[in-house]
Write an enzyme that holds these catalytic residues in place. Structure first.
Site, PDB file in Angstrom:
ATOM      1  N   ASP A 248     -17.664  30.048 -45.229  1.00 42.82           N
ATOM      2  CA  ASP A 248     -17.482  29.467 -44.115  1.00 42.82           C
ATOM      3  C   ASP A 248     -17.467  30.634 -43.003  1.00 42.82           C
ATOM      4  OD1 ASP A 248     -16.801  28.203 -41.761  1.00 42.82           O
ATOM      5  OD2 ASP A 248     -15.637  26.826 -42.618  1.00 42.82           O
TER       6      ASP A 248
ATOM      7  N   PHE B  19      -9.667  25.625 -43.105  1.00 44.59           N
ATOM      8  CA  PHE B  19      -9.973  24.833 -42.080  1.00 44.59           C
ATOM      9  C   PHE B  19     -11.374  24.700 -41.934  1.00 44.59           C
ATOM     10  CE2 PHE B  19     -11.551  23.260 -38.142  1.00 44.59           C
ATOM     11  CZ  PHE B  19     -10.674  21.886 -38.059  1.00 44.59           C
TER      12      PHE B  19
ATOM     13  N   LYS C  44     -19.924  28.300 -33.587  1.00 40.97           N
ATOM     14  CA  LYS C  44     -19.386  28.926 -32.737  1.00 40.97           C
ATOM     15  C   LYS C  44     -20.095  29.652 -31.663  1.00 40.97           C
ATOM     16  CE  LYS C  44     -14.587  28.018 -34.325  1.00 40.97           C
ATOM     17  NZ  LYS C  44     -13.946  27.323 -33.093  1.00 40.97           N
TER      18      LYS C  44
HETATM   19  C1  LIG Z   1     -13.955  28.111 -40.304  1.00 47.87           C
HETATM   20  C2  LIG Z   1     -14.198  27.096 -39.744  1.00 47.87           C
HETATM   21  N1  LIG Z   1     -14.921  25.896 -39.885  1.00 47.87           N
HETATM   22  C3  LIG Z   1     -15.188  24.850 -39.378  1.00 47.87           C
HETATM   23  C4  LIG Z   1     -14.893  24.606 -38.126  1.00 47.87           C
HETATM   24  C5  LIG Z   1     -15.296  23.530 -37.381  1.00 47.87           C
HETATM   25  O1  LIG Z   1     -16.292  23.812 -36.412  1.00 47.87           O
HETATM   26  P1  LIG Z   1     -16.692  22.676 -35.440  1.00 47.87           P
HETATM   27  O2  LIG Z   1     -15.354  22.653 -34.424  1.00 47.87           O
HETATM   28  O3  LIG Z   1     -17.580  23.322 -34.423  1.00 47.87           O
HETATM   29  O4  LIG Z   1     -17.251  21.560 -36.160  1.00 47.87           O
HETATM   30  C6  LIG Z   1     -14.122  25.735 -37.631  1.00 47.87           C
HETATM   31  C7  LIG Z   1     -13.453  25.323 -36.129  1.00 47.87           C
HETATM   32  O5  LIG Z   1     -12.648  25.949 -35.811  1.00 47.87           O
HETATM   33  C8  LIG Z   1     -13.669  26.687 -38.163  1.00 47.87           C
HETATM   34  O6  LIG Z   1     -12.677  27.594 -37.645  1.00 47.87           O
END
Ligand SMILES: Cc1ncc(COP(=O)(O)O)c(C=O)c1O
Length: 433
Positions: A233, A148, A262
């Site tokens: 990520d 994700f 986050k």
């Molecule tokens: C690993 C990862 N990357 C990207 C995102 C996307 O982040 P945002 O919701 O702040 O756009 C998330 C959100 O849960 C995530 O867990």
């Protein structure tokens, strides 16, 4: 007009005026203190304020808990001085946060944005830009199935789950998906057009699945050998969540690009894309930008969070509470067959149940009724990502609640399993047709 004390109005305005992309629980929180959230009191409708133990921390966002004095004090002070100043000018708080992030990581440079998706969006562009300026036609990015990476068009394209892409096709071309933890598959997917491999070290959104250490080490070595960029990520795993400042430290690797969001702002929206000096050549002046990214307010929050982790020893608490949780939850797994798996790192933990006996949504609702907040993933898994400031005593409150539910499930299922055993013994254990 204020609807602050009227829960029914809050709910009906949401349903009437907000795009219905979420399915909120029947509660509205108005205050938070430490690891607890307090729901709205609505005297007119006889709704009392209730206290909830926040084991999800705004999905790994409220790293310093709620109402943290250092954070709220610094934000209030900064808000009084300067909230926003556009990127046409130097921003002191941004320079300071960039320095702290680079000094404490593999990175030499940072780009600030406002969310995880934006941080990943920048990472994807940066990887492609890097090869563009080197005049090499490399644009493919390999990501993992069940990953994700966000909700924008490029990040749903990077996300290895069809359900996030299907309604919005055609997606951004150039992404390939391979099975997580399968080195041979990843190696086989590389072509002369491959620009980057993009991975989470723990697949958080799909159920908290940590990557194998050997796999990540081999992938990092492969990328290096082939001149492919490794994008990690750490939107969910970064900034202390897994017990080290960044999760990659525990894998003994160094990415070329890393994304954060986050927990970095402790609740104030911020995203960050970190890279080496070499990779930084992928963005020239004007290639990327953001109106809000790197603003004084968000960077002030980021600076406080980084100070708490680096200077105030917050990681000691993360590891203490995380070890306690892992030990106690593992004891429960050994005691109750219904709890099939406990996995994760630091304060990012999943509990997987036998969904024939208890579903994730059932578990989440039971905990909610006991005043504890978690998130449910799929049919059988609940995830916790509490504030990094959570105490062992608060973790014990959560463990006790899980045990209470498991115990009561065992009790209620007893007569049924007794009956099944009885039938089995009557039929000689043969399966009934
Ligand atoms: C690993 C990862 N990357 C990207 C995102 C996307 O982040 P945002 O919701 O702040 O756009 C998330 C959100 O849960 C995530 O867990």
């Amino acid at each position: 007009m204020s609807i602050e004390n009227d829960f029914y109005l809050v709910k009906s305005f949401d349903q009437k005026y907000c795009l219905q992309v979420f399915a909120p629980a029947d509660v509205c929180f108005t205050e938070g203190k430490g690891s607890y959230l307090y729901s709205m009191e609505d005297k007119e409708h006889g709704i009392k304020k209730r206290k909830y133990l926040d084991m999800i921390g705004g999905i790994a966002v409220n790293s310093l808990g709620h109402g943290n004095k250092e954070l709220t004090g610094a934000i209030a002070k900064q808000a009084g001085k300067l909230i926003h100043c556009c990127n046409y000018y130097y921003i002191a708080e941004r320079s300071e946060l960039a320095f702290k992030l680079c000094k404490n990581s593999f990175a030499d440079k940072v780009f600030f944005s406002n969310s995880g998706a934006e941080a990943n969006e920048a990472a994807i562009k940066l990887a492609r830009g890097y090869f563009y300026y080197k005049q090499q036609e490399k644009y493919e990015i390999i990501t993992a199935n069940m990953s994700f990476h966000g909700r924008t068009m490029a990040t749903i394209s990077a996300t290895g789950q069809e359900k996030f892409r299907k309604p919005f096709e055609p997606v951004v071309p150039g992404f390939k998906y391979v099975d997580y933890n399968d080195y041979e598959q990843l190696e086989g997917a590389i072509t002369d057009k491959t620009a980057a491999v993009m991975l989470e070290l723990i697949q958080g959104e799909s159920g908290v699945h940590p990557a194998d250490r050997d796999y990540i080490k081999k992938v990092a070595a492969l990328c290096k050998a082939k001149g492919i960029l490794l994008i990690i990520d750490e939107v969910q795993t970064g900034v202390g969540r897994t017990g080290t400042l960044f999760c990659y430290e525990q894998y003994g690797i160094k990415p070329d690009i890393m994304t954060l969001a986050k927990g970095l702002g402790g609740g104030v929206p911020i995203g960050a894309t970190l890279c080496t000096n070499e990779v930084a050549t992928g963005f020239q002046v004007g290639d990327h930008g953001s109106t809000f990214g790197g603003n004084p307010l968000a960077c002030t929050a980021g600076n406080v969070v980084m100070d708490q982790i680096i200077e105030a020893g917050l990681l000691t608490n993360v590891n203490k509470s995380a070890n306690y949780l892992m030990d106690e939850l593992t004891k429960l797994r050994k005691k109750y067959d219904m709890l099939k798996s406990v996995r994760g790192m630091g304060l990012l933990i999943a509990l997987e149940f036998d969904n024939e006996l208890i579903s994730a949504s059932g578990m989440k609702e039971r905990l909610f009724s006991m005043g504890i907040l978690v998130s449910a993933i799929g049919k059988s898994t609940i995830r916790i990502a509490p504030p990094l400031t959570i105490s062992v005593a608060e973790c014990s409150e959560f463990v006790k609640a899980i045990e209470t539910i498991l115990k009561s499930e065992v009790e209620t299922k007893k007569p049924l399993s007794g009956l099944i055993d009885g039938i089995k013994s009557l039929t000689g254990g043969k399966k009934e047709n």
